[in-house]
Design a protein around this motif. Structure first.
Motif, PDB file in Angstrom:
ATOM      1  N   SER A 240      81.509  63.816  60.785  1.00 55.24           N
ATOM      2  CA  SER A 240      81.553  65.190  61.185  1.00 55.24           C
ATOM      3  C   SER A 240      80.211  65.933  60.642  1.00 55.24           C
ATOM      4  N   THR A 241      79.662  65.457  59.401  1.00 55.00           N
ATOM      5  CA  THR A 241      78.472  66.419  58.883  1.00 55.00           C
ATOM      6  C   THR A 241      77.359  65.780  59.795  1.00 55.00           C
ATOM      7  N   LEU A 242      77.390  64.419  60.121  1.00 55.79           N
ATOM      8  CA  LEU A 242      76.023  63.747  60.937  1.00 55.79           C
ATOM      9  C   LEU A 242      76.037  64.374  62.316  1.00 55.79           C
ATOM     10  N   HIS A 243      77.150  64.635  62.883  1.00 59.40           N
ATOM     11  CA  HIS A 243      77.038  65.254  64.041  1.00 59.40           C
ATOM     12  C   HIS A 243      76.691  66.575  63.792  1.00 59.40           C
ATOM     13  N   ILE A 244      77.102  67.380  62.845  1.00 59.46           N
ATOM     14  CA  ILE A 244      76.510  69.032  62.793  1.00 59.46           C
ATOM     15  C   ILE A 244      74.990  68.781  62.542  1.00 59.46           C
ATOM     16  N   LEU A 245      74.444  67.853  61.926  1.00 62.41           N
ATOM     17  CA  LEU A 245      73.060  67.488  61.300  1.00 62.41           C
ATOM     18  C   LEU A 245      72.137  67.309  62.648  1.00 62.41           C
ATOM     19  N   GLU A 246      72.888  66.246  63.518  1.00 60.67           N
ATOM     20  CA  GLU A 246      72.016  66.217  64.903  1.00 60.67           C
ATOM     21  C   GLU A 246      72.284  67.386  65.900  1.00 60.67           C
ATOM     22  N   GLU A 247      73.559  67.927  66.014  1.00 55.81           N
ATOM     23  CA  GLU A 247      73.713  69.238  66.958  1.00 55.81           C
ATOM     24  C   GLU A 247      72.706  70.109  66.772  1.00 55.81           C
ATOM     25  N   HIS A 248      72.131  70.570  65.447  1.00 56.32           N
ATOM     26  CA  HIS A 248      71.336  71.637  64.774  1.00 56.32           C
ATOM     27  C   HIS A 248      69.963  70.959  65.016  1.00 56.32           C
ATOM     28  N   GLY A 249      69.756  69.693  64.542  1.00 54.33           N
ATOM     29  CA  GLY A 249      68.422  69.045  64.212  1.00 54.33           C
ATOM     30  C   GLY A 249      67.870  68.432  65.705  1.00 54.33           C
ATOM     31  N   HIS A 250      68.825  68.281  66.396  1.00 55.24           N
ATOM     32  CA  HIS A 250      68.357  67.422  67.796  1.00 55.24           C
ATOM     33  C   HIS A 250      67.781  66.156  67.694  1.00 55.24           C
ATOM     34  N   LYS A 251      66.797  65.722  68.329  1.00 58.28           N
ATOM     35  CA  LYS A 251      66.340  64.442  68.443  1.00 58.28           C
ATOM     36  C   LYS A 251      65.825  64.123  67.076  1.00 58.28           C
ATOM     37  N   GLU A 252      65.112  64.990  66.354  1.00 54.78           N
ATOM     38  CA  GLU A 252      64.428  64.631  65.170  1.00 54.78           C
ATOM     39  C   GLU A 252      65.351  64.275  64.371  1.00 54.78           C
ATOM     40  N   ALA A 253      66.568  64.879  64.257  1.00 50.73           N
ATOM     41  CA  ALA A 253      67.533  64.849  63.258  1.00 50.73           C
ATOM     42  C   ALA A 253      68.239  63.295  63.711  1.00 50.73           C
ATOM     43  N   TYR A 254      68.433  63.248  64.704  1.00 49.22           N
ATOM     44  CA  TYR A 254      69.121  61.824  65.407  1.00 49.22           C
ATOM     45  C   TYR A 254      68.158  60.613  64.971  1.00 49.22           C
ATOM     46  N   GLN A 255      66.994  60.656  65.069  1.00 48.15           N
ATOM     47  CA  GLN A 255      66.036  59.747  64.496  1.00 48.15           C
ATOM     48  C   GLN A 255      65.977  59.513  63.083  1.00 48.15           C
ATOM     49  N   GLN A 256      66.083  60.255  62.473  1.00 49.32           N
ATOM     50  CA  GLN A 256      65.997  60.224  61.200  1.00 49.32           C
ATOM     51  C   GLN A 256      67.408  59.457  60.376  1.00 49.32           C
ATOM     52  N   ILE A 257      68.574  60.009  61.050  1.00 56.01           N
ATOM     53  CA  ILE A 257      69.769  59.458  60.758  1.00 56.01           C
ATOM     54  C   ILE A 257      70.072  57.970  61.145  1.00 56.01           C
ATOM     55  N   LYS A 258      69.480  57.687  62.266  1.00 49.78           N
ATOM     56  CA  LYS A 258      69.622  56.514  62.871  1.00 49.78           C
ATOM     57  C   LYS A 258      68.873  55.463  61.774  1.00 49.78           C
ATOM     58  N   LYS A 259      67.733  55.680  61.389  1.00 51.30           N
ATOM     59  CA  LYS A 259      66.940  55.160  60.394  1.00 51.30           C
ATOM     60  C   LYS A 259      67.892  54.758  59.218  1.00 51.30           C
ATOM     61  N   LYS A 260      68.623  55.511  58.607  1.00 51.32           N
ATOM     62  CA  LYS A 260      69.490  55.436  57.426  1.00 51.32           C
ATOM     63  C   LYS A 260      70.831  54.862  57.683  1.00 51.32           C
ATOM     64  N   ILE A 261      71.297  55.208  59.013  1.00 57.55           N
ATOM     65  CA  ILE A 261      72.554  54.775  59.308  1.00 57.55           C
ATOM     66  C   ILE A 261      72.561  54.048  60.747  1.00 57.55           C
ATOM     67  N   PRO A 262      72.274  52.802  60.789  1.00 61.16           N
ATOM     68  CA  PRO A 262      71.849  52.270  62.376  1.00 61.16           C
ATOM     69  C   PRO A 262      73.170  52.265  63.092  1.00 61.16           C
ATOM     70  N   THR A 263      74.348  52.319  62.627  1.00 60.26           N
ATOM     71  CA  THR A 263      75.754  52.287  63.306  1.00 60.26           C
ATOM     72  C   THR A 263      75.924  53.534  63.953  1.00 60.26           C
ATOM     73  N   TYR A 264      75.231  54.401  63.430  1.00 62.10           N
ATOM     74  CA  TYR A 264      75.438  56.025  64.032  1.00 62.10           C
ATOM     75  C   TYR A 264      75.295  56.099  65.597  1.00 62.10           C
ATOM     76  N   THR A 265      76.367  56.632  66.076  1.00 62.48           N
ATOM     77  CA  THR A 265      76.128  56.924  67.516  1.00 62.48           C
ATOM     78  C   THR A 265      76.100  58.440  67.845  1.00 62.48           C
ATOM     79  N   SER A 266      74.857  58.735  68.958  1.00 63.52           N
ATOM     80  CA  SER A 266      74.667  59.949  68.918  1.00 63.52           C
ATOM     81  C   SER A 266      75.819  60.642  69.764  1.00 63.52           C
ATOM     82  N   ILE A 267      75.950  61.897  69.314  1.00 63.33           N
ATOM     83  CA  ILE A 267      76.868  62.888  70.033  1.00 63.33           C
ATOM     84  C   ILE A 267      76.483  63.130  71.515  1.00 63.33           C
ATOM     85  N   CYS A 268      75.100  62.851  71.910  1.00 61.49           N
ATOM     86  CA  CYS A 268      74.568  63.105  73.044  1.00 61.49           C
ATOM     87  C   CYS A 268      74.738  62.199  74.093  1.00 61.49           C
ATOM     88  N   GLY A 269      75.462  61.176  73.488  1.00 56.68           N
ATOM     89  CA  GLY A 269      75.762  59.865  74.557  1.00 56.68           C
ATOM     90  C   GLY A 269      74.566  59.004  74.628  1.00 56.68           C
TER      91      GLY A 269
END
Length: 198
Positions: free
Chosen positions: A169-198
């Motif tokens: 839920s924290t990662l989803h909030i970070l992506e929601e507010h940080g958009h693509k830039e946040a998603y890219q950083q999350i994905k680097k650290k947690i490769p299994t993360y799935t974007s809430i944007c589909g």
């Protein structure tokens, strides 16, 4: 006959846990500040829920260094510090317009949040994730440049059953507010993360 040291099962003791000894060891300087009266709020014990009572309206308070003290105190493991630091940090971040008070403090807040995320105490870690959520909700994409400093512990706690949902839920909030830039950083650290944007 020796007096029993068995923990009390009285309802009043469970609802109102014993507070820390003023001279007990604190995990940070927060305990000393609180016991010296430098923190403008206190814990109010309710019949079911606890809440914070502020000495003055939190909207009128200066966040520097108050919010930093609460961030530092996120590593605390003793009652009432554990409740106060997390609840106060979140409340201050939720105040409308808090972004203008929080942004100048980011470089001082992040190291304390990272330290709490790296704790071995699950309750401390849970409080740290909730603080990250509150911070993201307050400052939105302004948190992006600092994500690389706090994302490393997320991977570890995402594999723990007790914290997995909170991490997600924290990662989803970070992506929601940080958009693509946040998603890219999350994905680097947690490769299994799935974007809430589909």
């Amino acid at each position: 006959m020796a007096k029993s040291t068995k923990p009390s099962n009285k309802l009043s003791d469970r609802l109102n846990p014993k507070t820390v000894n003023q001279f007990g060891k604190s995990q940070s300087s927060f305990g000393q500040l609180y016991n010296n009266g430098a923190i403008p709020c206190k814990l109010s014990h309710g019949s079911v829920n606890h809440r914070l009572v502020w000495n003055e309206s939190p909207e009128s308070l200066s966040y520097d260094p108050l919010l930093v003290h609460f961030a530092e105190g996120l590593v605390e493991t003793q009652h009432p510090y554990t409740f106060i630091t997390k609840a106060a940090f979140i409340e201050l971040c939720e105040i409308p317009g808090s972004v203008d008070k929080v942004l100048p403090l980011l470089t001082r807040l992040i190291p304390h949040i990272k330290l709490a995320l790296m704790s071995k105490d699950k309750e401390v870690v849970k409080g740290a994730f909730e603080a990250v959520q509150a911070l993201s909700n307050s400052i939105k994409s302004h948190l992006n440049p600092h994500l690389k400093l706090i994302l490393a512990p997320f991977a570890k706690w995402s594999n723990n059953a007790a914290t997995r949902d909170l991490v997600l839920s924290t990662l989803h909030i970070l992506e929601e507010h940080g958009h693509k830039e946040a998603y890219q950083q999350i994905k680097k650290k947690i490769p299994t993360y799935t974007s809430i944007c589909g």
